[in-house]
Motif scaffolding. Structure first.
Motif, PDB file in Angstrom:
ATOM      1  N   UNK A  31     -48.929 -11.114 -14.910  1.00 53.58           N
ATOM      2  CA  UNK A  31     -48.772  -9.931 -15.744  1.00 53.58           C
ATOM      3  C   UNK A  31     -48.282 -10.342 -17.123  1.00 53.58           C
ATOM      4  N   UNK A  97     -44.976 -11.586 -10.612  1.00 53.46           N
ATOM      5  CA  UNK A  97     -45.423 -10.483  -9.780  1.00 53.46           C
ATOM      6  C   UNK A  97     -45.857 -10.913  -8.389  1.00 53.46           C
ATOM      7  N   UNK A 100     -42.663  -6.852  -5.309  1.00 55.81           N
ATOM      8  CA  UNK A 100     -42.424  -5.586  -5.976  1.00 55.81           C
ATOM      9  C   UNK A 100     -41.479  -5.715  -7.170  1.00 55.81           C
ATOM     10  N   UNK A 101     -40.504  -6.617  -7.040  1.00 51.64           N
ATOM     11  CA  UNK A 101     -39.532  -6.784  -8.110  1.00 51.64           C
ATOM     12  C   UNK A 101     -39.743  -8.132  -8.772  1.00 51.64           C
ATOM     13  N   UNK A 102     -39.822  -8.153 -10.052  1.00 50.73           N
ATOM     14  CA  UNK A 102     -39.938  -9.444 -10.715  1.00 50.73           C
ATOM     15  C   UNK A 102     -39.464  -9.330 -12.149  1.00 50.73           C
TER      16      UNK A 102
ATOM     17  N   UNK B  31     -37.032   1.436 -10.442  1.00 53.81           N
ATOM     18  CA  UNK B  31     -37.357   0.316  -9.554  1.00 53.81           C
ATOM     19  C   UNK B  31     -36.283  -0.767  -9.637  1.00 53.81           C
ATOM     20  N   UNK B  32     -35.850  -1.080 -10.871  1.00 56.47           N
ATOM     21  CA  UNK B  32     -34.806  -2.091 -11.020  1.00 56.47           C
ATOM     22  C   UNK B  32     -34.179  -1.958 -12.396  1.00 56.47           C
ATOM     23  N   UNK B  34     -32.360  -4.425 -15.413  1.00 59.78           N
ATOM     24  CA  UNK B  34     -32.242  -5.819 -15.821  1.00 59.78           C
ATOM     25  C   UNK B  34     -31.290  -5.938 -17.007  1.00 59.78           C
ATOM     26  N   UNK B  48     -31.192  -9.207 -12.427  1.00 64.29           N
ATOM     27  CA  UNK B  48     -31.971  -8.040 -12.007  1.00 64.29           C
ATOM     28  C   UNK B  48     -31.237  -7.382 -10.856  1.00 64.29           C
ATOM     29  N   UNK B  50     -31.295  -4.248  -8.019  1.00 61.68           N
ATOM     30  CA  UNK B  50     -32.152  -3.258  -7.380  1.00 61.68           C
ATOM     31  C   UNK B  50     -31.386  -2.392  -6.395  1.00 61.68           C
ATOM     32  N   UNK B  92     -36.700  -0.850 -15.317  1.00 60.47           N
ATOM     33  CA  UNK B  92     -38.095  -0.875 -14.893  1.00 60.47           C
ATOM     34  C   UNK B  92     -38.333   0.433 -14.147  1.00 60.47           C
ATOM     35  N   UNK B  97     -47.539  -1.492 -14.399  1.00 64.62           N
ATOM     36  CA  UNK B  97     -47.168  -2.906 -14.384  1.00 64.62           C
ATOM     37  C   UNK B  97     -45.769  -3.155 -14.878  1.00 64.62           C
ATOM     38  N   UNK B  98     -44.834  -2.470 -14.360  1.00 59.16           N
ATOM     39  CA  UNK B  98     -43.414  -2.641 -14.655  1.00 59.16           C
ATOM     40  C   UNK B  98     -43.054  -2.851 -16.108  1.00 59.16           C
TER      41      UNK B  98
END
Lengths: 115, 112
Positions: A31, A97, A100-102, B31-32, B34, B48, B50, B92, B97-98
């Motif tokens: 990504x 990626x 789910x989390x990155x 979602x998260x 950071x 990060x 979560x 996020x 795509x985050x």
């Protein structure tokens, strides 16, 4: 340690000219992203890119912007006809990626100055 | 409208002090969260988060998330002049795509 690289570090251009900002993401990442930061303001999302197409874009990313992955390593941001207000630091980022989390890893940025 | 608010906007401390930086958020989907440190140019990744209540730690830095109250804190103990930077919080929101939604940052200055 692998890192995101960007060129040039500083670009000065005249209003109305086209500019291409270049990025080489981390090699196994899938990504890719562009962000910008106008001086003194917050970092803003522009666009994300996956599988050779735009995944998502913000309202800042209008018709004068385009992105491309012309080969297996470069990821470019083109601004077709620059305006004074495009002056900013442009950051490229990439993420793996795998799940789910990155986290996104940022390049050093290109400072664009439009005169 | 999604919002990430950081406080304080700036902070000046002496070496050895402990600081706490705050980040609150309102997003339609989460979602998260950071944390990044921005010195001269590129933001560099710190943490990060979560899950609520689980502290992440790296040396003198630690961070925790509260998903019920919608905030996170970043603690730095025994600050050093090298900690001087802008600390960015980003959420996020999980759309596509985050893409990350950033706060304006907290500028930390550590004086000897």
């Amino acid at each position: 340690e692998p890192e995101v690289t960007q060129t040039p570090s500083h670009q000065v251009t005249q209003m109305g000219q086209e500019v291409i900002l270049r990025c080489v993401p981390i090699s196994n990442h899938l990504y890719f992203y562009w962000y910008r930061q106008i001086l003194g303001q917050k970092v803003e999302f522009l666009v994300s890119f996956y599988n050779n197409e735009i995944s998502e874009k913000s309202e800042i990313f209008d018709d004068q912007f385009s992105v491309e992955r012309p080969d297996g390593s470069n990821f470019t941001l083109k601004i077709r006809s620059t305006k004074l207000e495009d002056s900013a630091m442009y950051f490229c980022a990439s993420s793996e990626n795998l799940d789910y989390y990155n986290e996104q890893f940022f390049g050093p940025g290109t400072r664009l100055t439009v005169l | 409208e999604d919002k990430v608010v950081q406080s304080p906007l700036s902070l000046v401390v002496h070496e050895g002090d402990t600081v706490t930086l705050n980040c609150s958020y309102e997003v339609t989907n989460f979602r998260s969260l950071l944390w990044y440190k921005q010195e001269k140019k590129a933001p560099t990744f710190l943490f990060m988060l979560t899950s609520s209540g689980i502290e992440k730690k790296s040396g003198r830095l630690s961070s925790i998330l509260d998903k019920k109250e919608l905030f996170s804190i970043l603690n730095i103990t025994a600050t050093q002049t090298g900690d001087s930077a802008i600390y960015l919080c980003a959420v996020d929101s999980g759309y596509g795509a985050n893409n990350l939604f950033f706060g304006t940052g907290t500028r930390l200055t550590v004086i000897p």
